[in-house]
Structures are given as C-alpha cells and as structure tokens.
Design a protein around this motif. Structure first.
Motif, mmCIF file in Angstrom:
data_model
loop_
_atom_site.group_PDB
_atom_site.id
_atom_site.type_symbol
_atom_site.label_atom_id
_atom_site.label_comp_id
_atom_site.label_asym_id
_atom_site.label_seq_id
_atom_site.Cartn_x
_atom_site.Cartn_y
_atom_site.Cartn_z
ATOM 1 N N LEU A 1 -140.350 -37.598 -31.838
ATOM 2 C CA LEU A 1 -141.518 -37.551 -30.964
ATOM 3 C C LEU A 1 -141.039 -37.280 -29.545
ATOM 4 C CD1 LEU A 1 -143.549 -40.629 -32.262
ATOM 5 C CD2 LEU A 1 -143.597 -38.272 -33.067
ATOM 6 N N LEU B 1 -150.535 -43.323 -34.386
ATOM 7 C CA LEU B 1 -150.126 -41.950 -34.629
ATOM 8 C C LEU B 1 -150.838 -41.485 -35.882
ATOM 9 C CD1 LEU B 1 -148.305 -39.533 -33.944
ATOM 10 C CD2 LEU B 1 -146.492 -40.648 -35.243
ATOM 11 N N LEU C 1 -150.273 -36.639 -39.051
ATOM 12 C CA LEU C 1 -148.937 -36.057 -39.156
ATOM 13 C C LEU C 1 -148.900 -34.846 -40.087
ATOM 14 C CD1 LEU C 1 -146.612 -39.180 -39.193
ATOM 15 C CD2 LEU C 1 -146.698 -37.377 -37.484
ATOM 16 N N ASP C 2 -149.856 -34.766 -41.001
ATOM 17 C CA ASP C 2 -149.888 -33.643 -41.929
ATOM 18 C C ASP C 2 -150.749 -32.491 -41.418
ATOM 19 O OD1 ASP C 2 -152.163 -35.150 -42.145
ATOM 20 O OD2 ASP C 2 -152.356 -34.944 -44.307
ATOM 21 N N PRO D 1 -150.991 -33.324 -34.561
ATOM 22 C CA PRO D 1 -151.142 -34.777 -34.679
ATOM 23 C C PRO D 1 -151.592 -35.401 -33.363
ATOM 24 C CG PRO D 1 -149.065 -34.055 -35.608
ATOM 25 C CD PRO D 1 -149.641 -32.882 -34.878
ATOM 26 N N TYR E 1 -145.874 -29.163 -33.495
ATOM 27 C CA TYR E 1 -144.551 -29.140 -34.122
ATOM 28 C C TYR E 1 -143.720 -27.972 -33.616
ATOM 29 C CZ TYR E 1 -145.937 -32.656 -37.539
ATOM 30 O OH TYR E 1 -146.338 -33.806 -38.144
ATOM 31 N N LEU F 1 -141.817 -33.069 -32.629
ATOM 32 C CA LEU F 1 -143.247 -33.142 -32.352
ATOM 33 C C LEU F 1 -143.409 -33.339 -30.852
ATOM 34 C CD1 LEU F 1 -146.087 -33.147 -33.440
ATOM 35 C CD2 LEU F 1 -145.798 -35.518 -34.109
#
Length: 136
Positions: free
Chosen positions: A20, A39, A42-43, A47, A61, A117
């Motif tokens: 992160l 958080l 994520l997928d 995010p 990402y 990320l």
C-alpha cells in the motif's frame, strides 16, 4: 485431467501480497499510528481505503518492475562468536552477547510483491472539503 484441476486449485490458495503506497497523501494527512481503517474492493480496479472514518483514499494498481521484496526489522543484540581452538579461548564455539554495544537492526525477508497499490485522496474525502473551505 486431475493433475490440471489440482494445480489450478493450489494456485487459488496462494497468498498474494500487495504494497500500500501512501506517498501521494502522506504530506497532506497525519495518520495516527493506531488509526482505524477499512480497506475494501481489493478485487476491483480501484480499491478504497478509509482511515479514521474521515479520509477516503482511492487506489490504483501498478505492476512492479523487477523483484520487489518486503522486509521486517527487529532489534538484535551484538553477538560475538568465539571460533577456533585456542589455549586462551575458554568459550570456544559459544556466543557472547556484548551488553556494552547498542542493539543492531536485523532484517529478514517477509514476502515477494507483484503489485503496488498507489492511493490518492478521493474528491469527497473530509480533508478535500476542509482544503476547499480554506480557499474561500
């Protein structure tokens, strides 16, 4: 056929680590060390990280270039190891902790990262609203 199914099942169970990156917002926000955060997503492509129920950050990402490793750091005492035979060496093969020396840092690899990320401040974050009000 069964070998392919087993191989794909093993691939699904592997952990994936993500770094992160908060560099873009670290100058704007002073995060307390024990701040609560959520958080989510994520997928997804973007995010969301919410810190202290105040600051909303949007992530994106980035693939890493080369090998990216994460390490952990621990204090370790300075240790002297007595080696080799000697008539004077009474502690051959033993380790002695030197209490007169300050502890050193010992680093150990934790994992290999494939993605970073990177977060930026969301337009509807509290700090954005405060900055806009100050400009008026």
């Amino acid at each position: 056929m069964e070998a392919n199914a087993a191989a794909s099942h093993d691939h699904e169970d592997q952990d994936e680590y993500v770094l992160l990156n908060l560099d873009a917002v670290s100058d704007l926000i002073d995060f307390p060390p024990n701040a609560k955060y959520v958080l989510s997503g994520l997928d997804t492509l973007h995010p969301v990280l919410i810190i202290d129920d105040k600051f909303k950050l949007i992530g994106e990402y980035e693939e890493t270039i080369g090998t990216c490793l994460a390490f952990t750091e621990q204090d370790a005492p300075v240790v002297h190891e007595e080696t080799g035979p000697s008539e004077v060496n009474l502690f051959s093969g033993t380790r002695l902790i030197d209490s007169s020396q300050p502890p050193t840092k010992q680093v150990k690899p934790v994992c290999q990262l494939h993605k970073v990320l990177k977060f930026k401040l969301s337009p509807d974050s509290e700090i954005q609203n405060v900055t806009a009000e100050e400009a008026k």
